[in-house]
Design a protein around this motif. Structure first.
Motif, mmCIF file in Angstrom:
data_model
loop_
_atom_site.group_PDB
_atom_site.id
_atom_site.type_symbol
_atom_site.label_atom_id
_atom_site.label_comp_id
_atom_site.label_asym_id
_atom_site.label_seq_id
_atom_site.Cartn_x
_atom_site.Cartn_y
_atom_site.Cartn_z
ATOM 1 N N LEU A 133 -0.152 -3.511 -11.164
ATOM 2 C CA LEU A 133 0.969 -3.796 -10.261
ATOM 3 C C LEU A 133 0.958 -2.933 -9.007
ATOM 4 N N ARG A 134 0.145 -1.889 -8.988
ATOM 5 C CA ARG A 134 0.261 -0.931 -7.885
ATOM 6 C C ARG A 134 -0.235 -1.484 -6.558
ATOM 7 N N ASP A 135 -1.238 -2.361 -6.573
ATOM 8 C CA ASP A 135 -1.655 -3.013 -5.323
ATOM 9 C C ASP A 135 -0.508 -3.835 -4.743
ATOM 10 N N LYS A 136 0.115 -4.634 -5.583
ATOM 11 C CA LYS A 136 1.226 -5.479 -5.135
ATOM 12 C C LYS A 136 2.378 -4.629 -4.627
ATOM 13 N N TYR A 137 2.683 -3.565 -5.366
ATOM 14 C CA TYR A 137 3.811 -2.697 -4.999
ATOM 15 C C TYR A 137 3.581 -2.018 -3.651
ATOM 16 N N THR A 138 2.411 -1.410 -3.472
ATOM 17 C CA THR A 138 2.184 -0.665 -2.237
ATOM 18 C C THR A 138 2.134 -1.598 -1.023
ATOM 19 N N ALA A 139 1.575 -2.796 -1.188
ATOM 20 C CA ALA A 139 1.575 -3.764 -0.090
ATOM 21 C C ALA A 139 2.998 -4.205 0.240
ATOM 22 N N HIS A 140 3.802 -4.424 -0.786
ATOM 23 C CA HIS A 140 5.188 -4.851 -0.581
ATOM 24 C C HIS A 140 5.996 -3.738 0.090
ATOM 25 N N LEU A 141 5.823 -2.512 -0.374
ATOM 26 C CA LEU A 141 6.558 -1.393 0.197
ATOM 27 C C LEU A 141 6.215 -1.205 1.669
ATOM 28 N N THR A 142 4.937 -1.299 1.982
ATOM 29 C CA THR A 142 4.502 -1.182 3.372
ATOM 30 C C THR A 142 5.123 -2.276 4.231
ATOM 31 N N ALA A 143 5.177 -3.490 3.701
ATOM 32 C CA ALA A 143 5.701 -4.624 4.465
ATOM 33 C C ALA A 143 7.200 -4.514 4.699
ATOM 34 N N ILE A 144 7.976 -4.234 3.647
ATOM 35 C CA ILE A 144 9.442 -4.265 3.805
ATOM 36 C C ILE A 144 9.963 -3.051 4.577
ATOM 37 N N SER A 145 9.169 -1.999 4.656
ATOM 38 C CA SER A 145 9.598 -0.804 5.392
ATOM 39 C C SER A 145 9.010 -0.735 6.793
#
Length: 216
Positions: A133-145
């Motif tokens: 899940l960490r690839d998905k999480y870090t990409a999502h965090l980068t995008a929403i912030s």
């Protein structure tokens, strides 16, 4: 991890990850981000961490995302604040002066819903997620912030000795997830006192992630 795992941890009060005071590494290293007062700090998978109390006391605004509504109701009770609660699609938004907590799956949180993020403090999110899940999480965090600068704390230990969470996330993996968007600075490496479970040697690594390209 399945959502039920975390709900059960909170319902059973199995929250050994919940510190009894503000995290010493946050207190020591947040100044390296050079944030002005009233900057808005986002804490993914925030639980009811006392780091929120500390940040508010330092004059920051706080946004958080948390799966467990029980954790969030306890947070506001401990803050002594009665939040306004708004349903936002799949999320519930608990808000009060200078604080916004979004209850639900962090992957349902959008940039528009989250709003302005001046910095991210990730002490317990990346290390709580399994490798897949960490690839998905870090990409999502980068995008929403919008690639907000980060203070990131990771654990390093021999993963075969403990199943996690928290999981071991080594320096190479941090770079794998973030070096395309950030300049990475390893601020500190410190032994975890007593190790995990009293016998598993572990370290905490503190990272400052700065934008590669400043926002216009």
């Amino acid at each position: 991890m399945e959502a039920s795992f975390w709900h059960q941890r909170w319902e059973r009060n199995e929250i050994g990850f919940h510190g009894a005071s503000a995290n010493a590494l946050l207190v020591k290293h947040l100044p390296s981000l050079r944030l002005p007062q009233q900057s808005r700090v986002f804490i993914p998978l925030c639980g009811k961490t006392l780091d929120i109390h500390w940040l508010l006391g330092q004059g920051f605004h706080v946004a958080g995302a948390e799966l467990s509504e029980l954790a969030v109701t306890q947070l506001f009770a401990e803050l002594g604040v009665a939040p306004e609660i708004i349903q936002l699609g799949k999320l519930r938004h608990y808000r009060a002066t200078h604080i916004d907590i979004f209850v639900g799956d962090i992957f349902d949180l959008t940039a528009d819903t989250l709003g302005q993020v001046d910095a991210i403090y990730d002490r317990a999110a990346m290390v709580a997620l399994p490798a897949q899940l960490r690839d998905k999480y870090t990409a999502h965090l980068t995008a929403i912030s919008h690639t907000a600068p980060q203070l990131l704390i990771c654990y390093l230990y021999e993963q075969s000795q403990m199943s996690g969470p928290p999981f071991s996330v080594d320096d190479a993996e941090v770079k794998q997830h973030y070096q395309a968007h950030y300049i990475l600075h390893l601020l500190e490496s410190a032994d975890v006192a007593g190790g995990f479970k009293g016998h598993i040697p572990a370290e905490e690594h503190v990272w400052r992630l700065s934008r590669l390209t400043p926002q216009a």
